[in-house]
Enzyme design. Structure first.
Site, short mmCIF file in Angstrom:
data_model
loop_
_atom_site.label_atom_id
_atom_site.label_comp_id
_atom_site.label_asym_id
_atom_site.label_seq_id
_atom_site.Cartn_x
_atom_site.Cartn_y
_atom_site.Cartn_z
N ASN A 1 0.84 -1.17 0.23
CA ASN A 1 -0.15 -0.16 -0.01
C ASN A 1 0.99 1.31 -0.05
O ASN A 1 0.12 2.22 0.56
CB ASN A 1 -0.92 -0.06 1.21
CG ASN A 1 -1.65 -1.11 1.22
OD1 ASN A 1 -2.48 -1.39 0.24
ND2 ASN A 1 -1.94 -2.07 2.25
N HIS B 1 -13.99 -1.42 6.47
CA HIS B 1 -12.81 -2.27 7.09
C HIS B 1 -13.17 -2.68 8.49
O HIS B 1 -13.89 -2.12 9.40
CB HIS B 1 -11.62 -1.17 7.15
CG HIS B 1 -10.46 -1.68 7.29
ND1 HIS B 1 -9.96 -2.00 8.45
CD2 HIS B 1 -9.33 -2.20 6.27
CE1 HIS B 1 -8.66 -2.47 8.56
NE2 HIS B 1 -8.21 -2.54 7.30
N GLU C 1 -15.95 4.48 3.74
CA GLU C 1 -14.62 4.64 3.16
C GLU C 1 -14.46 5.55 2.10
O GLU C 1 -15.39 5.47 1.03
CB GLU C 1 -13.69 3.23 3.07
CG GLU C 1 -13.87 2.51 4.25
CD GLU C 1 -13.11 1.01 4.05
OE1 GLU C 1 -12.43 0.83 3.12
OE2 GLU C 1 -13.60 0.03 4.99
N SER D 1 -10.93 -0.75 0.65
CA SER D 1 -9.57 -1.23 0.65
C SER D 1 -9.52 -2.61 -0.33
O SER D 1 -8.42 -2.89 -0.94
CB SER D 1 -9.28 -1.65 2.00
OG SER D 1 -10.12 -2.48 2.55
N ASP E 1 -13.44 7.01 6.24
CA ASP E 1 -11.69 6.25 6.29
C ASP E 1 -11.15 6.56 4.97
O ASP E 1 -11.65 6.14 4.11
CB ASP E 1 -11.98 4.69 6.60
CG ASP E 1 -10.71 4.07 7.06
OD1 ASP E 1 -10.01 4.39 6.40
OD2 ASP E 1 -10.96 2.92 7.63
N HIS F 1 -7.20 4.68 1.64
CA HIS F 1 -6.53 4.64 0.56
C HIS F 1 -6.90 5.71 -0.43
O HIS F 1 -6.44 5.57 -1.73
CB HIS F 1 -7.10 3.30 0.07
CG HIS F 1 -7.01 1.98 0.69
ND1 HIS F 1 -5.67 1.08 0.65
CD2 HIS F 1 -7.58 1.45 1.69
CE1 HIS F 1 -5.76 0.19 1.35
NE2 HIS F 1 -6.85 0.26 2.23
N LYS G 1 0.21 4.14 4.42
CA LYS G 1 0.18 3.55 3.04
C LYS G 1 0.62 4.69 2.19
O LYS G 1 2.01 4.67 2.13
CB LYS G 1 -1.54 3.72 2.85
CG LYS G 1 -1.77 2.01 3.66
CD LYS G 1 -3.38 1.95 3.70
CE LYS G 1 -3.37 0.50 4.35
NZ LYS G 1 -4.57 0.27 5.22
C1 PLP Z 1 -5.19 -0.10 6.42
C2 PLP Z 1 -6.20 0.42 7.10
C3 PLP Z 1 -6.42 0.70 7.97
C4 PLP Z 1 -5.81 0.48 9.31
O1 PLP Z 1 -4.51 1.53 9.00
P1 PLP Z 1 -3.19 1.03 9.95
O2 PLP Z 1 -2.58 2.25 10.19
O3 PLP Z 1 -2.62 0.23 8.92
O4 PLP Z 1 -3.67 0.47 11.26
C5 PLP Z 1 -7.78 1.54 8.26
N1 PLP Z 1 -8.64 1.51 7.34
C6 PLP Z 1 -8.58 0.91 6.22
C7 PLP Z 1 -9.69 1.11 5.18
C8 PLP Z 1 -7.35 0.36 5.90
O5 PLP Z 1 -7.19 -0.05 4.69
#
Ligand code: PLP
Length: 389
Positions: free
Chosen positions: A48, A134, A178, A182, A207, A210, A230
């Site tokens: 990512n 997620h 989101e 993801s 969220d 991405h 990411k």
């Molecule tokens: C990766 C991810 C997270 C978590 O983030 P981290 O910093 O890796 O704990 C939260 N939400 C989504 C949609 C993700 O893809």
């Protein structure tokens, strides 16, 4: 202790039967989307690190310098002695980037979601999530003690119907979704969802794990969380919101209060990555352009983010294709339940500014050949109900 091990073994055997047991594979990531497993060099389409910033010389230098000056760890919660000034600078940068009044950095994105929702909703309140949200949004929702309902994936009409049926029975209402999903790579219809939220006096938490650095257009929600791990190439999580909301989280988000601050090196790396990301629009445009090149080659629906799912269906078939790709030099992980609904196992292909066109074309050819042989159809499987495991 015998019963404990017997329990673990029984559970593992059941996972094995469903091709759902997970194993760690030591993997060394290098620069330019390279990875090595067992001494073999691979091109990774499973990171990512969308902008390739985790290996940017300036980002590495910032982390090295911070560790040398301030040590490897924060030494305490941010409310005690762990609030290194880099964290404040990073929060100012994130708030400016997102156009909010304030931001708060958490230990990870997962921890951010575990803390944010329970600080805003509790017993007698309602949390409504997109069904494909997620795992950490689910975890935060459940932990809050609020009533938890779902709406159909990316369906504002279904969200409105859910709120119409239940809004009057509850105190506060929170909507979780989101910006970019993801595991599907599709994008939420945020304008329409925010309009529904307005109609029902509900608050929206998006969220943006991405989205940031890759696809940033479209409306902003009053609560936007994300990760530094990411596109920002480091580690940590954040919430961007109003000053009052951020101040509330500072006192009430338990996954912020009762945990150690981010190491100074992670904060310094993210800060440097943010500066590079903002200064280099061509770098930000590249992952989506490469994803579109890939979907065009394979005749898939045009990519709208850096994430492209190649639907396979059964978990074992996805594992087999992933293993065959690895034998050809491509690292593309199979994503299985319970990460995705049963029957929708897939290859999740993630594109980075660090890839070149020849690597993308090579992967597309390899997948076309393999999925043809394996009898898989794409895009076929539709998401079913979200697993509750
Ligand atoms: C990766 C991810 C997270 C978590 O983030 P981290 O910093 O890796 O704990 C939260 N939400 C989504 C949609 C993700 O893809």
């Amino acid at each position: 202790m015998d019963s404990l091990d017997a329990f673990a073994r029984t559970k593992l055997a059941a996972l094995e039967v469903g091709s759902l047991r997970r194993r760690l594979v030591p993997t060394e990531r290098g620069s330019g989307a390279s990875a090595a497993r067992g001494g073999r060099a691979l091109v990774s389409f499973s990171c990512n690190d969308y902008l390739g910033l985790s290996h940017h010389p300036r980002v590495i230098a910032a982390a090295q310098d911070a560790a040398a000056r301030y040590g490897a760890g924060a030494g305490g919660s941010r409310l005690v002695t762990g609030d290194h000034p880099y964290l404040g600078a990073l929060e100012d940068g994130l708030a400016r980037h997102k156009g909010t009044a304030a931001a708060l950095v958490f230990g990870s994105g997962y921890l951010a979601n575990l803390g944010i929702t329970p600080a805003l909703a509790g017993r007698g309140d309602l949390v409504v999530l997109d069904e494909l949200s997620h795992a950490c949004m689910w975890a935060g929702a459940r932990l809050s003690g609020a009533r938890v309902l779902t709406f159909r994936h990316n369906d504002p009409g279904d969200l409105a119907a859910t709120l119409a049926a239940h809004r009057a029975e509850v105190g506060r209402a929170l909507i979780l979704t989101e910006r970019v999903f993801s595991m599907d790579g599709d994008r939420a219809p945020l304008g329409d969802l925010l309009a529904v939220a307005e109609d029902f006096d509900a608050w929206t938490l998006v969220d943006d794990a991405h989205g940031i650095g890759v696809v940033e257009d479209g409306p902003r929600a009053p609560l936007e969380m994300g990760t530094l791990s990411k596109a920002l190439g480091s580690y940590g999580g954040y919430l961007c919101a109003s000053r009052a909301v951020v101040d509330l989280m500072t006192s009430r988000a338990r996954s912020f209060v009762y945990t150690t601050g981010l190491p100074p090196a992670s904060a310094a790396a993210a800060l440097e990555a943010l500066a590079i990301l903002e200064a280099e629009p061509e770098r930000r445009a590249r992952p989506l352009a490469l994803a579109r090149r890939f979907t065009a080659r394979l005749g898939l629906p045009e990519a709208v983010s850096a994430v492209v799912p190649v639907m396979v269906g059964e978990a074992q078939a996805a594992l087999d294709i992933s293993a065959a790709l690895e034998a050809e030099g491509y690292l593309v992980v199979a994503i299985r339940p319970p990460t995705v609904p049963t029957g929708t196992a897939r290859l999740r292909v993630a594109f980075s500014a660090a890839h070149d066109e020849a690597q993308v074309d090579g992967l597309a050819e390899a997948i076309a050949a393999l999925t043809g042989r394996a009898g898989a159809h794409f895009p076929s499987a539709r998401p079913g109900p979200i697993p509750q495991a």
